[in-house]
Design an enzyme around this catalytic site. Structure first.
Site, PDB file in Angstrom:
ATOM      1  N   THR A  10       7.407   1.275   3.481  1.00 31.69           N
ATOM      2  CA  THR A  10       7.643   2.644   3.005  1.00 31.69           C
ATOM      3  C   THR A  10       9.038   2.737   2.409  1.00 31.69           C
ATOM      4  OG1 THR A  10       6.112   3.695   4.496  1.00 31.69           O
ATOM      5  CG2 THR A  10       7.956   5.061   3.760  1.00 31.69           C
ATOM      6  N   ILE A  45       0.819  -1.218   0.000  1.00 27.90           N
ATOM      7  CA  ILE A  45       0.000   0.000   0.000  1.00 27.90           C
ATOM      8  C   ILE A  45       0.852   1.268   0.000  1.00 27.90           C
ATOM      9  CG2 ILE A  45      -0.177   0.026   2.556  1.00 27.90           C
ATOM     10  CD1 ILE A  45      -3.323   0.824   1.323  1.00 27.90           C
ATOM     11  N   LYS A  46       2.097   1.162   0.477  1.00 29.67           N
ATOM     12  CA  LYS A  46       2.902   2.373   0.662  1.00 29.67           C
ATOM     13  C   LYS A  46       3.372   2.993  -0.654  1.00 29.67           C
ATOM     14  CE  LYS A  46       3.163   3.662   4.237  1.00 29.67           C
ATOM     15  NZ  LYS A  46       2.408   4.109   5.427  1.00 29.67           N
ATOM     16  N   ASP A  47       3.243   2.263  -1.761  1.00 30.28           N
ATOM     17  CA  ASP A  47       3.594   2.842  -3.070  1.00 30.28           C
ATOM     18  C   ASP A  47       2.780   4.105  -3.328  1.00 30.28           C
ATOM     19  OD1 ASP A  47       5.093   0.579  -3.368  1.00 30.28           O
ATOM     20  OD2 ASP A  47       4.148  -0.087  -5.223  1.00 30.28           O
TER      21      ASP A  47
END
Ligand code: PMP
Length: 329
Positions: free
Chosen positions: A75, A43-45
């Site tokens: 991250t 999800i951190k993309d």
């Protein structure tokens, strides 16, 4: 020909896949939003790409500059991937509990990794957070500052929320996500509540983190230790907007890890421990809900990032988590 000119263009638009709700009769539809479909695997993309591309556009970052942040790993992977596309150098400070898979992956994108002790206070200069801040100040690096940067929240307000609204035809009734910085939760929920103020937003926090008590009382208690990666905090973050939380469910490491392992074995969906915890919490909330509810659970990353951790029987046994009696080689 159909192709993307940059790996950054294929971030987002992740699929929703049904996950069993664990209810004995009927119960809500639970859909996992599989964020491991992002090119950097988590999800951190979304956040790293939004923050760094915006900073380049605003002239705050130029080719050859160095970006730094503290990270539980994902991250760092995302920042390293985006930095490589934008011609930036990346330095990531991680706590020593971060899985080897994530550390090796960050390095594979050409970034530098600094491993810091997990068992020190948030304000301790040896820790992950202060090391990043002090290095940024000393060398003039761009500090991405994921825990307090409102552009982290905006990344999800602009992408994760609209995708969920569109893909559920506006039928989502419950949103469930683990909170690490709180960015995913705050941005997505803010968007969804603007569309439907009746939406129920459920935050998932590991036992030992300060978030659950803070959300309920606005008081910061003592942080304890937990093994699950990516969620929980020992300090308040500005990316978490606590007024958006309708319910907070705390999850034990063992429930998070068992659920992650079961999802791979029983449903063919390999997820990380934080997603295991989020699905465990979603199923707990589902027990009280009827068949019309539609729950979306964020599956932040994949089990491939934890093959040496919760998917490794020896590690699980050493940690005292393995319930099964089958032989551990
Ligand atoms: N799960 C995992 C595995 C993560 O890496 C993160 C990011 N720290 C989260 C959940 C939580 O996301 P957020 O930081 O947006 O709250």
């Amino acid at each position: 020909m159909k192709y993307s000119t940059s790996v950054l263009d294929i971030i987002g638009q992740t699929p929703l896949v049904k996950i069993s709700n664990g209810c004995s009769h009927g119960g809500p539809l639970i859909l996992g939003k599989l964020e491991f479909f992002n090119p950097g695997g988590s999800i951190k993309d979304r956040m790293a790409s939004h923050i760094l591309q915006k900073a380049v556009k605003e002239g705050k970052l130029q080719k050859g500059d160095t970006v730094i942040d503290n990270s539980s790993g994902n991250t760092g992977v995302a920042m390293a991937m985006v930095a490589s596309v934008l011609g930036l150098k990346a330095i990531v400070t991680v706590p020593d509990k971060t899985s080897k898979e994530k550390i090796d992956l960050i390095r594979s994108y050409g970034a530098e990794v600094i491993i810091t002790p997990s068992d020190v206070d948030h304000e301790d200069p040896r820790g992950c957070y202060m090391t990043a801040i002090n290095m940024a100040q000393k060398h003039g690096y761009f500090h991405m500052n994921q825990y307090h940067n409102q552009d982290n929240v905006m990344a999800h307000y602009m992408t994760t929320g609209p995708e969920i609204w569109r893909d559920t035809d506006g039928k989502i009734t419950h949103f469930v996500a683990g909170i690490g910085t709180g960015g995913t939760f705050s941005g997505t929920v803010r968007f969804l509540k603007e569309k439907n103020p009746a939406l129920m937003a459920i935050a998932v926090d590991p036992v030992g983190s300060i978030f659950a008590e803070y959300i309920k009382t606005r008081k910061v208690g003592h942080a304890g230790a937990y093994k699950v990666e990516g969620i929980g905090s020992d300090t308040v973050t500005e990316a978490l907007h606590p007024q958006l939380v309708d319910e907070v469910i705390t999850v034990k490491d063992s429930d998070a890890f068992d659920t992650a392992r079961d999802l791979a074995r029983q449903e063919g969906i390999s997820v990380g421990g934080s997603a295991g915890g989020a699905v465990w919490a979603a199923r707990k909330a589902a027990e009280k809900l009827d068949d019309n509810a539609v729950m979306i659970v964020i599956v932040a990353d994949s089990g491939t990032r934890y093959l040496s951790k919760c998917f490794n029987d020896i590690w699980m046994k050493e940690q005292g988590f393995l319930k099964e009696t089958r032989e551990v080689l």
